[in-house]
Design a protein around this motif. Structure first.
Motif, PDB file in Angstrom:
ATOM      1  N   ASP A  71       0.850  -1.186   0.000  1.00 43.35           N
ATOM      2  CA  ASP A  71       0.000   0.000   0.000  1.00 43.35           C
ATOM      3  C   ASP A  71       0.892   1.244   0.000  1.00 43.35           C
ATOM      4  N   GLU A  72       0.773   2.059  -1.047  1.00 43.25           N
ATOM      5  CA  GLU A  72       1.655   3.214  -1.193  1.00 43.25           C
ATOM      6  C   GLU A  72       1.373   4.294  -0.150  1.00 43.25           C
ATOM      7  N   ASP A  73       0.116   4.390   0.329  1.00 50.35           N
ATOM      8  CA  ASP A  73      -0.216   5.417   1.316  1.00 50.35           C
ATOM      9  C   ASP A  73       0.368   5.090   2.684  1.00 50.35           C
ATOM     10  N   SER A  74       0.139   3.848   3.139  1.00 52.60           N
ATOM     11  CA  SER A  74       0.596   3.473   4.481  1.00 52.60           C
ATOM     12  C   SER A  74       1.951   2.794   4.475  1.00 52.60           C
ATOM     13  N   ASP A  75       2.435   2.452   3.278  1.00 50.38           N
ATOM     14  CA  ASP A  75       3.702   1.735   3.120  1.00 50.38           C
ATOM     15  C   ASP A  75       3.654   0.356   3.791  1.00 50.38           C
ATOM     16  N   GLU A  76       2.445  -0.193   3.962  1.00 46.92           N
ATOM     17  CA  GLU A  76       2.306  -1.519   4.550  1.00 46.92           C
ATOM     18  C   GLU A  76       2.377  -2.576   3.450  1.00 46.92           C
ATOM     19  N   ASP A  77       3.037  -3.669   3.772  1.00 51.76           N
ATOM     20  CA  ASP A  77       3.204  -4.770   2.825  1.00 51.76           C
ATOM     21  C   ASP A  77       2.161  -5.841   3.128  1.00 51.76           C
ATOM     22  N   TYR A  78       1.211  -6.041   2.186  1.00 54.83           N
ATOM     23  CA  TYR A  78       0.148  -7.026   2.362  1.00 54.83           C
ATOM     24  C   TYR A  78       0.437  -8.322   1.616  1.00 54.83           C
ATOM     25  N   SER A  79       1.637  -8.450   1.081  1.00 54.13           N
ATOM     26  CA  SER A  79       1.998  -9.656   0.340  1.00 54.13           C
ATOM     27  C   SER A  79       1.827 -10.884   1.237  1.00 54.13           C
ATOM     28  N   GLY A  80       1.194 -11.923   0.712  1.00 50.19           N
ATOM     29  CA  GLY A  80       0.935 -13.142   1.470  1.00 50.19           C
ATOM     30  C   GLY A  80      -0.406 -13.153   2.167  1.00 50.19           C
ATOM     31  N   ASN A  81      -1.080 -11.982   2.295  1.00 49.36           N
ATOM     32  CA  ASN A  81      -2.396 -11.934   2.925  1.00 49.36           C
ATOM     33  C   ASN A  81      -3.461 -12.519   2.011  1.00 49.36           C
ATOM     34  N   ARG A  82      -4.547 -12.960   2.637  1.00 49.20           N
ATOM     35  CA  ARG A  82      -5.680 -13.465   1.854  1.00 49.20           C
ATOM     36  C   ARG A  82      -6.329 -12.336   1.064  1.00 49.20           C
ATOM     37  N   LEU A  83      -6.839 -12.675  -0.101  1.00 51.89           N
ATOM     38  CA  LEU A  83      -7.532 -11.701  -0.938  1.00 51.89           C
ATOM     39  C   LEU A  83      -8.806 -11.238  -0.244  1.00 51.89           C
ATOM     40  N   THR A  84      -9.026  -9.947  -0.250  1.00 49.62           N
ATOM     41  CA  THR A  84     -10.170  -9.363   0.433  1.00 49.62           C
ATOM     42  C   THR A  84     -11.475  -9.678  -0.296  1.00 49.62           C
ATOM     43  N   GLY A  85     -12.539  -9.932   0.485  1.00 51.78           N
ATOM     44  CA  GLY A  85     -13.876 -10.034  -0.077  1.00 51.78           C
ATOM     45  C   GLY A  85     -14.291 -11.396  -0.590  1.00 51.78           C
ATOM     46  N   VAL A  86     -13.452 -12.460  -0.318  1.00 52.25           N
ATOM     47  CA  VAL A  86     -13.761 -13.786  -0.851  1.00 52.25           C
ATOM     48  C   VAL A  86     -13.693 -14.827   0.271  1.00 52.25           C
ATOM     49  N   PRO A  87     -14.708 -15.700   0.394  1.00 56.79           N
ATOM     50  CA  PRO A  87     -14.622 -16.785   1.377  1.00 56.79           C
ATOM     51  C   PRO A  87     -13.646 -17.867   0.914  1.00 56.79           C
ATOM     52  N   LYS A  88     -13.021 -18.527   1.880  1.00 52.74           N
ATOM     53  CA  LYS A  88     -12.086 -19.599   1.546  1.00 52.74           C
ATOM     54  C   LYS A  88     -12.824 -20.867   1.120  1.00 52.74           C
TER      55      LYS A  88
END
Length: 760
Positions: free
Chosen positions: A633-650
Motif C-alpha cells: 500500500d503506497e499510502d501506508s507503506d504496509e506490505d500485504y503480500s501473502g495476505n488473503r484476498l479481500t472479499g472472498v470466502p475460503k
C-alpha cells in the motif's frame, strides 16, 4: 400417346410424393441451438433417419414420429403438415453434459469443452423465488454473489471482482448477444427480469479469447423465446414479506416455425430496512423465426423502469443491534436511484451449407439515470451500439477433422454525466439538487477480432486453440473545466492478444478429462482511471493474467451420478485496487500481483427415478487459496503480500434436494454455507461465516387440455440466521464515524403465489 400418359402418371406420383415429404429442424428448447444426430423413429419403432449437422431432417410421409437423443427427453409428435416444422427437445436435468453451449464460439457440447462451465436450467430458475437471482447463482461452484438490495449486487467468479466496491466488474455478461457489460466493464445482470430467462451459462476463468475483456469469466443469460405451435396467455401473482408484490402477464405465440414470448412484470417491495422501497416495471420480448431451412432471425428487447431507495451499508454496532436501519446520512438524504433502461438486438443465422454457418447480431441500448447520493446527485445518459459476427465451419487439417470460427465484435459506448451538489439537511425532507459541479462526456470503444478452433487428433482426443485481439480506447470531454485542470483528452490502451490452448480426452463413453491455458484481461473503469485531483492517470494499465487448469466431467454408477471437477491456478499482474479518497469516493491504482488457486467440485445424483416420483440431489463445493503475491500500500507503506484476498470466502458449500411427482406436487430444499471473509487488506477483520436454508413447495396441475396451474409457497432463511449479505471492503472511518462494512441480510421471510396458463 401411351408414352405420354405414362410420363404424366409418373410425374403426378412424383409431385404427390414430394408434397408428402416433411422437412424440419430439431432444436434444443432452452437456447434454440440445432441438434445433430437426433434419431427419428416411426410408429413401429423403426429408425427412419437422423438429423444432419444443422439439425435438418426429411421424412418420407406424414405420421407419428419419435425423436430421441441422449441427454434429452424423447418426444413423440404427429406430423401432418408439409410446411417446414420445428421440433423442440428438452434437456434432462441430470444430463447437462449433453447440452450444446451458447457461450462457446463453436456451439459445442459441454462434455467436450476444455474449460469450466456451469449451466442453470429452466427448471432451476423456475424453482427460485422469481424475484432475485442471488440464490440460484450461488449454487454454482466458483461463483459468489453479494446482495445488498435487489438493485445492489456484486458478483465475483473465482475471486475476480471481489475487490470492486460497488456493482459487478471484470467479467462479461450477455443477454443473448446483447452485452450487459458497458464500455467501462461494469455489468448489471440483476436488471433483467428473471422470468424472461430460459437458461444461464457461466463460463469460469478468462474468456478473453472469445469475448475480449473478461478476466473472471462470462455470464450468458439466454432468454426464453417461447414455444412453437402454442398460443397461450399466463397470469401470475407473488406476495411475501416486507411488502413484496409481483404481477406477471405473459403471452406466447407460436406456429410451425415462429415463436414469441412477451412478458410484463411489476415488482414492488417496501424492503427489510429503512429507505429500502422498490418499484420496478419490466417489459421483455424474445422471438425466433425460422425462414426455411437455411435462415433464422431472433429479436430481443428488454425495457426497465425502476425507482429504488438506497439504505447503504452500516457499521458493526448498528448491524448487530438495529439491522433494519439505513445509514443515517443516506436515510436523511433519502438516497435513491431512478432510471429507465432499454436493450434491443436482432440476430441473423444463415446456413450456407451443412458445414458453414454465419451468425451476425446488431444491438443497441440506452440508460437514463438520476441518483441521489449523500454527497452529490448524479445524472447519467448512456447510449451504446455494437455488432458481433462470426463464421463457423467444418473442414480438415492434416486429414484431421477441424471445426473453426472466425469473427469480430465492434462496440461504442457514449456516456454523458452531470454531477450536482446535494443540499439536503435536517429541514429538506430528502435530497435537494444544488449547483452543477461536474459535466463531462465519455466515448469508449473497442473492437475484438477472434479465431477459435477444435482439431480432432484422434477419435477421443481434441486440441483447441483460440486467440483474440482487443483494442480499447476512449476520449473524455470536460465541459466545465476547459483549462489544464480539466480531464479532456483522448486515451488508448495498448492492443492485447489473448490466446487459449486446450486439450480434451474422452477416457470412455462416460468420462472425459481436459487441460487448458488461457489469457485474460480487464481494463480499468472510468473511476479507476481518474487520479485524486480528477486528472487522468496515463500510466494505469489493464490487469491481466494466465489461467492454468485441469478438470474432468462424467457420469458414474450406471449414469446415475454426474460430476464436474476443476483445479486451477491463475496469476494476475497490474492488480487494480480501489483506493478511497472520501466516504463514497475512490480512485484506482495498479498494485502488484495476486495469486488465485482453487478447486471446484459439482456432483448430482439421481436418488430415485420412477414413473411416479423423481428425487435428485446436487452438491457444489468451492475451495480457494487466493492471496496477494506482491502488494504494498503506497499510502501506508504496509506490505500485504501473502495476505488473503479481500472479499472472498475460503470455502463455500451448496446442497440441494429436488422432489418431483407425477401427481403434480414438487418441492426443493437448499442449504448454503459461506465461510468467513476478510474485510480489510491487512486481514485484521473478518465477517462471520453463515448457513442459509431456503425451501419451496408447490403443486402443478393440467386440469384440462387448455389450463395449467402452478401454486407455490417458499421460505428463505428458514432458521433465521443473522448474516451480512454484502460487504463493503476496506470501509473508511471518515469524521470519526465507525467503518460501514455491512449490508444486513433478510431474516426469515416467505413468499407465495400462483401462475395460471390458458392455451388457446
Amino acid at each position: 400417346m401411351k408414352q405420354l400418359s405414362t410420363l404424366i402418371i409418373l410425374l403426378f406420383f412424383s409431385i404427390n410424393s414430394f408434397a408428402q415429404e416433411i422437412q424440419g429442424k430439431v432444436i434444443e428448447s432452452e437456447n434454440s441451438i440445432e441438434l445433430s444426430n437426433v434419431q427419428i423413429f416411426n410408429s413401429e419403432n423403426i429408425e427412419i433417419t437422423t438429423t444432419n449437422n444443422n439439425g435438418i431432417f426429411i421424412l418420407p410421409t406424414p405420421g407419428s414420429y419419435t425423436f430421441k437423443k441422449e441427454g434429452f427427453q424423447n418426444k413423440t409428435i404427429d406430423l401432418k403438415s408439409s410446411k417446414f416444422v420445428i421440433i423442440e427437445l428438452n434437456v434432462l436435468p441430470e444430463n447437462l453434459n449433453e447440452i450444446q453451449i451458447t457461450a462457446s464460439n463453436l456451439n459445442s457440447q459441454i462434455k467436450s469443452l476444455p474449460t469450466a462451465i456451469s449451466v442453470i436450467s429452466t427448471k432451476e430458475i423456475e424453482n427460485s423465488d422469481n424475484v432475485n437471482m442471488t440464490s440460484i447463482l450461488n449454487t454454482v461452484p466458483g461463483v459468489v454473489v453479494h446482495n445488498g438490495t435487489l438493485t445492489t449486487n456484486k458478483i465475483n467468479i473465482r475471486g475476480i471482482g471481489s475487490r470492486n466496491l460497488y456493482g459487478t466488474s471484470k467479467l462479461r455478461a450477455y443477454y443473448q448477444d446483447i452485452p450487459l457489460t458497458n464500455g467501462s466493464g461494469e455489468s448489471t445482470i440483476e436488471d433483467i427480469e428473471i422470468t424472461s430467462i430460459g437458461r444461464i451459462e457461466i463460463l469460469k476463468g478468462p474468456s478473453s479469447s472469445i469475448y475480449g475483456a473478461g478476466l473472471g469469466g462470462t455470464i450468458q443469460l439466454i432468454p426464453n423465446k417461447g414455444l412453437y405451435n402454442e398460443n397461450s396467455i399466463r397470469g401470475g401473482y407473488i406476495f411475501g414479506s416486507y411488502g413484496l408484490q409481483k404481477y406477471l402477464a405473459q403471452v406466447n405465440l407460436g406456429n410451425d416455425s415462429n415463436s414469441a414470448n412477451i412478458i410484463y412484470t411489476n415488482t414492488q417491495k417496501d424492503g427489510y430496512r429503512d429507505n429500502n422501497q422498490l418499484d420496478k416495471q419490466s417489459f421483455s420480448v424474445a422471438t425466433n423465426h425460422f425462414i426455411g431451412e437455411s435462415d433464422k432471425l431472433t429479436f430481443i428487447g428488454n425495457y426497465i423502469d425502476l425507482k429504488a431507495f438506497i439504505p447503504s451499508s452500516i457499521n458493526e454496532e448498528t448491524y448487530l443491534n438495529e439491522p433494519t436501519s439505513a445509514d443515517f446520512r443516506w436515510g436523511q438524504a433519502k438516497g435513491y436511484e431512478d432510471y429507465t433502461k432499454g436493450l434491443f438486438g436482432i440476430s441473423w443465422q444463415h446456413d450456407y451449407n451443412s458445414k458453414t454457418t454465419q451468425y451476425t447480431s446488431v444491438f443497441t441500448s440506452f440508460f437514463d439515470s438520476y441518483e441521489a447520493k449523500t454527497f452529490e446527485i448524479e445524472g447519467i445518459k448512456n447510449n451504446s451500439i455494437g455488432l458481433r459476427t462470426r463464421f463457423v465451419s467444418n473442414s480438415t487439417l492434416f486429414n484431421k477433422p477441424l471445426e473453426w470460427t472466425i469473427g469480430g465484435e465492434l462496440f461504442n459506448d457514449n456516456n454523458k454525466t452531470k454531477v450536482y451538489e446535494n443540499l439536503f439537511d435536517d429541514t429538506t425532507n430528502g435530497s435537494v439538487e444544488g449547483s452543477l459541479t461536474e459535466r463531462y462526456e465519455e466515448n469508449r470503444r473497442y473492437f475484438n477480432v477472434f479465431i477459435d478452433s477444435k482439431l480432432e487428433l484422434t477419435s477421443k482426443t481434441n486440441f483447441t486453440f483460440g486467440v483474440n485481439l482487443n483494442k480499447t480506447s476512449y476520449d473524455l470531454d470536460d465541459q466545465i473545466n476547459s483549462d489544464s485542470s480539466g480531464i479532456t483528452g483522448d486515451y488508448s490502451f495498448d492492443a492485447i492478444f489473448s490466446p487459449k490452448f486446450g486439450l480434451t480426452h474422452q477416457i470412455n463413453d462416460n468420462i472425459m478429462i481436459y487441460e487448458t491455458a488461457s489469457h485474460g484481461f480487464s481494463p480499468p473503469t472510468l473511476e479507476e482511471t481518474l487520479q485524486p485531483d480528477g486528472q487522468i492517470n496515463p500510466d494505469i494499465k489493464p490487469e491481466s493474467g494466465w489461467n492454468f487448469e485441469i478438470g474432468s466431467r462424467g457420469k458414474l454408477f450406471n449414469k446415475k451420478l454426474n460430476y464436474d471437477i476443476a483445479l486451477y491456478k491463475m496469476d494476475v499482474k497490474n492488480l487494480l485496487v480501489p483506493r478511497r479518497t472520501g466516504d463514497e469516493e475512490f480512485v484506482g491504482i495498479n498494485a502488484g500481483k495476486t495469486e488465485y488457486t482453487g478447486l471446484e467440485f459439482g456432483v448430482g445424483y439421481n436418488v430415485l427415478k420412477t414413473e411416479k416420483l423423481t428425487i435428485y440431489h446436487s452438491n457444489a463445493l468451492n475451495f480457494t487459496d487466493f492471496k496477494f503475491k506482491d502488494f504494498v500500500d503506497e499510502d501506508s507503506d504496509e506490505d500485504y503480500s501473502g495476505n488473503r484476498l479481500t472479499g472472498v470466502p475460503k470455502f463455500t458449500f451448496n446442497s440441494q434436494l429436488n422432489f418431483d411427482s407425477k401427481c403434480g406436487i414438487y418441492a426443493f430444499i437448499n442449504y448454503n454455507y459461506t465461510d468467513k471473509i476478510p474485510m480489510r487488506d491487512d486481514n485484521s477483520i473478518y465477517s462471520d461465516s453463515y448457513k442459509l436454508v431456503n425451501t419451496r413447495i408447490g403443486y402443478k396441475s393440467n386440469f384440462s387440455k387448455k389450463y395449467e396451474l402452478n401454486l407455490f409457497l417458499g421460505i428463505n432463511n428458514v432458521f433465521d440466521e443473522q448474516y451480512a449479505s454484502m460487504l463493503l471492503i476496506n470501509a473508511p472511518s471518515f469524521g470519526g464515524r465507525a467503518p460501514r462494512y455491512y449490508y444486513p441480510g433478510e431474516p426469515t421471510n416467505y413468499y407465495s403465489g400462483f401462475n395460471l396458463k390458458y392455451i388457446f
